[in-house]
Motif scaffolding. Sequence first.
Motif, PDB file in Angstrom:
ATOM      1  N   LEU A 245       0.901  -1.423  -0.216  1.00 44.61           N
ATOM      2  CA  LEU A 245       0.036  -0.292   0.093  1.00 44.61           C
ATOM      3  C   LEU A 245       0.852   1.390   0.057  1.00 44.61           C
ATOM      4  N   ALA A 246       2.100   1.303   0.619  1.00 47.21           N
ATOM      5  CA  ALA A 246       2.888   2.241   0.617  1.00 47.21           C
ATOM      6  C   ALA A 246       3.415   2.461  -0.662  1.00 47.21           C
ATOM      7  N   ASP A 279      -8.645   0.134   5.133  1.00 52.87           N
ATOM      8  CA  ASP A 279      -8.127   1.065   5.929  1.00 52.87           C
ATOM      9  C   ASP A 279      -6.750   1.766   5.643  1.00 52.87           C
ATOM     10  N   GLY A 280      -5.502   0.961   5.118  1.00 51.12           N
ATOM     11  CA  GLY A 280      -4.400   1.302   4.713  1.00 51.12           C
ATOM     12  C   GLY A 280      -4.565   2.133   3.779  1.00 51.12           C
ATOM     13  N   ILE A 281      -5.390   2.438   2.731  1.00 49.96           N
ATOM     14  CA  ILE A 281      -5.413   2.999   1.656  1.00 49.96           C
ATOM     15  C   ILE A 281      -5.997   4.343   1.747  1.00 49.96           C
ATOM     16  N   ALA A 282      -7.033   4.535   2.788  1.00 49.92           N
ATOM     17  CA  ALA A 282      -7.970   5.769   3.018  1.00 49.92           C
ATOM     18  C   ALA A 282      -6.890   6.870   3.065  1.00 49.92           C
ATOM     19  N   GLY A 293      -8.242  -0.033  -5.410  1.00 49.19           N
ATOM     20  CA  GLY A 293      -8.152  -1.636  -5.454  1.00 49.19           C
ATOM     21  C   GLY A 293      -9.359  -2.086  -6.410  1.00 49.19           C
ATOM     22  N   LEU A 294      -8.939  -2.991  -7.037  1.00 46.41           N
ATOM     23  CA  LEU A 294      -9.828  -3.530  -8.055  1.00 46.41           C
ATOM     24  C   LEU A 294     -10.727  -4.823  -7.236  1.00 46.41           C
ATOM     25  N   ALA A 295     -11.640  -4.904  -7.522  1.00 49.59           N
ATOM     26  CA  ALA A 295     -12.487  -6.085  -6.610  1.00 49.59           C
ATOM     27  C   ALA A 295     -13.476  -6.784  -7.724  1.00 49.59           C
ATOM     28  N   SER A 296     -13.302  -8.088  -7.529  1.00 48.74           N
ATOM     29  CA  SER A 296     -14.277  -9.015  -8.477  1.00 48.74           C
ATOM     30  C   SER A 296     -15.380  -9.083  -7.634  1.00 48.74           C
ATOM     31  N   THR A 297     -16.613  -9.269  -8.460  1.00 45.34           N
ATOM     32  CA  THR A 297     -17.890  -9.553  -7.944  1.00 45.34           C
ATOM     33  C   THR A 297     -18.177 -10.885  -8.016  1.00 45.34           C
ATOM     34  N   VAL A 298     -17.486 -11.928  -8.622  1.00 50.41           N
ATOM     35  CA  VAL A 298     -17.530 -13.252  -8.714  1.00 50.41           C
ATOM     36  C   VAL A 298     -16.271 -13.853  -7.751  1.00 50.41           C
ATOM     37  N   PRO A 299     -16.586 -15.152  -7.052  1.00 48.81           N
ATOM     38  CA  PRO A 299     -15.375 -15.578  -6.597  1.00 48.81           C
ATOM     39  C   PRO A 299     -14.650 -16.058  -7.915  1.00 48.81           C
ATOM     40  N   LEU A 300     -13.245 -15.890  -7.783  1.00 43.56           N
ATOM     41  CA  LEU A 300     -12.302 -16.430  -8.806  1.00 43.56           C
ATOM     42  C   LEU A 300     -12.216 -17.709  -8.850  1.00 43.56           C
ATOM     43  N   LEU A 301     -13.226 -18.305  -9.687  1.00 40.16           N
ATOM     44  CA  LEU A 301     -13.193 -19.713  -9.585  1.00 40.16           C
ATOM     45  C   LEU A 301     -12.339 -20.276 -10.721  1.00 40.16           C
TER      46      LEU A 301
END
Length: 565
Positions: A245-246, A279-282, A293-301
């Motif tokens: 994050l740093a 919290d760390g990127i806030a 941060g990128l986030a998936s809407t589906v479990p990365l199956l």
Amino acid sequence: MDYDLLIKGGRVIDGSGLPGYQADVGVRDGKIAEIGRLTGTAARTIDAAGLVVAPGFIDHHTHLDAQLLWDPYGTAEPWHGVTTVIMGNCGLTLAPAKESDRDNIVKSFVRVEAIPRVALEVGVPWSWHTYGEYLDTLQGKVGINVGGLVGHIAVRQYVLGEESVERTATPDEVVRMQGLVREALEGGAFGMSTNRNERHMREDGKPVASRLADDDELYALCDVLAELNTGVVETVVGLTKLEHLAWYDQLARRSGRPVLWQSVQHRWAAPNMWRDQLDGIAPTFRDGYRAFGLASTVPLLRRWSMKNTQVFDEFPTWKTLMFLPEPVRKQAFAEAETRAKLRAELEGTEKASFHRRWDLVKLVQAQRPENQGLVGKSVADVAALRGQDPVDALLTLSVEEDLGTVFASANTGGDPAVVGQILQSPYVLPGVSDAGAHVQFGVEFGYSTTFLGEWVRERQIMPLEQAVHKLTFQVATIFGIEDRGLLRPGYAADFAIFDPATVAPHEAEWVQDYPADTRRLVQHADGMHYTIVNGYVVSEDGKLSGDLPGQVLRGSAYKPVAAVV
Ligand SMILES: [Zn+2]
């Protein structure tokens, strides 16, 4: 005729996040002409009663760099309402490239993005050197809009050749790389991507070139974005730890450009990490810098077999074996002594992405008739049935089936309560479709239809307007894509027209449409009735029109090259 296309009676959700409203939308010359109660005549009218009319979705994380050269729609993108894709993520691009670089670039795509080598060999008609020339190749030949980032791996390969996977760069080489990044941005790139994932190797087991770059090199390349005041910096590491994050913070502050990092996910192996990450990127955002941060809407199956998988690459003996020729590997998997070593590595307690939960690893395809009854069972179930321990069960079965047994597992995204909170964060950009990559192992094309169906309709984590905003205007703003991502007169006529009551992705299915008859997975959707690109309906209830109205989109530093007379 007043309009080329008139979309009547839909609920307009315009991408701004404001409440939706009943209105008609008139399209002329590929642009939105008017929004309101419209009575003019039109060459085509679409009845959108009961449907939502939204801006077309922008899939910012794809690896369609190669696929678009043979599949102008980047299928299955339009089936999920996607009208624009960004390629060139994770450090990987097909340009810039000299002739002598081509095979090395292919080596990274084959291993990191798991694209079958034969498809790349047959399907990529190399003809470009610069990034701009590569983009030119797609002009007029695509059914959806496409933009791209320039990949650090190709840039390094171009300047350092084979030494790019062996050493850091000299100051002079860094200056030459800066020149290539500048050239790419002026050729239309929307930024730059890099890759520091310690598990990302080329086909020959060497690290991908960007992993050899030190911080000074990367910062120097990002300085070019700052200088031209354009573009995003996209990054990938194996597992985002707090010290990363740093690094994102530093990149964001130094360049003033948006940084994208992977990823914020619920991980079984570290269930509270997502909260520490957010919290760390806030503080970065609080101080006025951006590192999403990128986030998936589906479990990365992931579907994988012991023929080709990265699942165990973080364990040294497993990794070494995976790079041996198949017959040798098979023999090793059968030996008791090797198995003891493999088992001991998994029993370690160091943090790893692999969750070490054999109850979460499912068998999805068996090769031999007598093993068909095991399909659907977990490796833990198979172990219990056979009176073996799980590692023995996995390897015995794989050896029996010539390494062809297919398993599926997800390390991430398993806890819906957590994923819901992640998707709500303003510091998160949803959508990691990875379209064009891992084509035989997984499908995340449906990140948008999953978002709208599962997260908005069923779990009600946010209003539909907010979700549409995240799929459209949020992405367009971060990447600097002008005239898209909102429904407004003068903006491009890109639409996703869907039924909010039914929109949802299908299960993945196999097709054989890659070059050299290679198989891959695709995914259809329900409820996505029309996908419209620059005023043309390219997908109607999943049927592709064959039109190629897509445009190559270029970033703000683009300088068209004067035609050579
Ligand atoms: Zn990627």
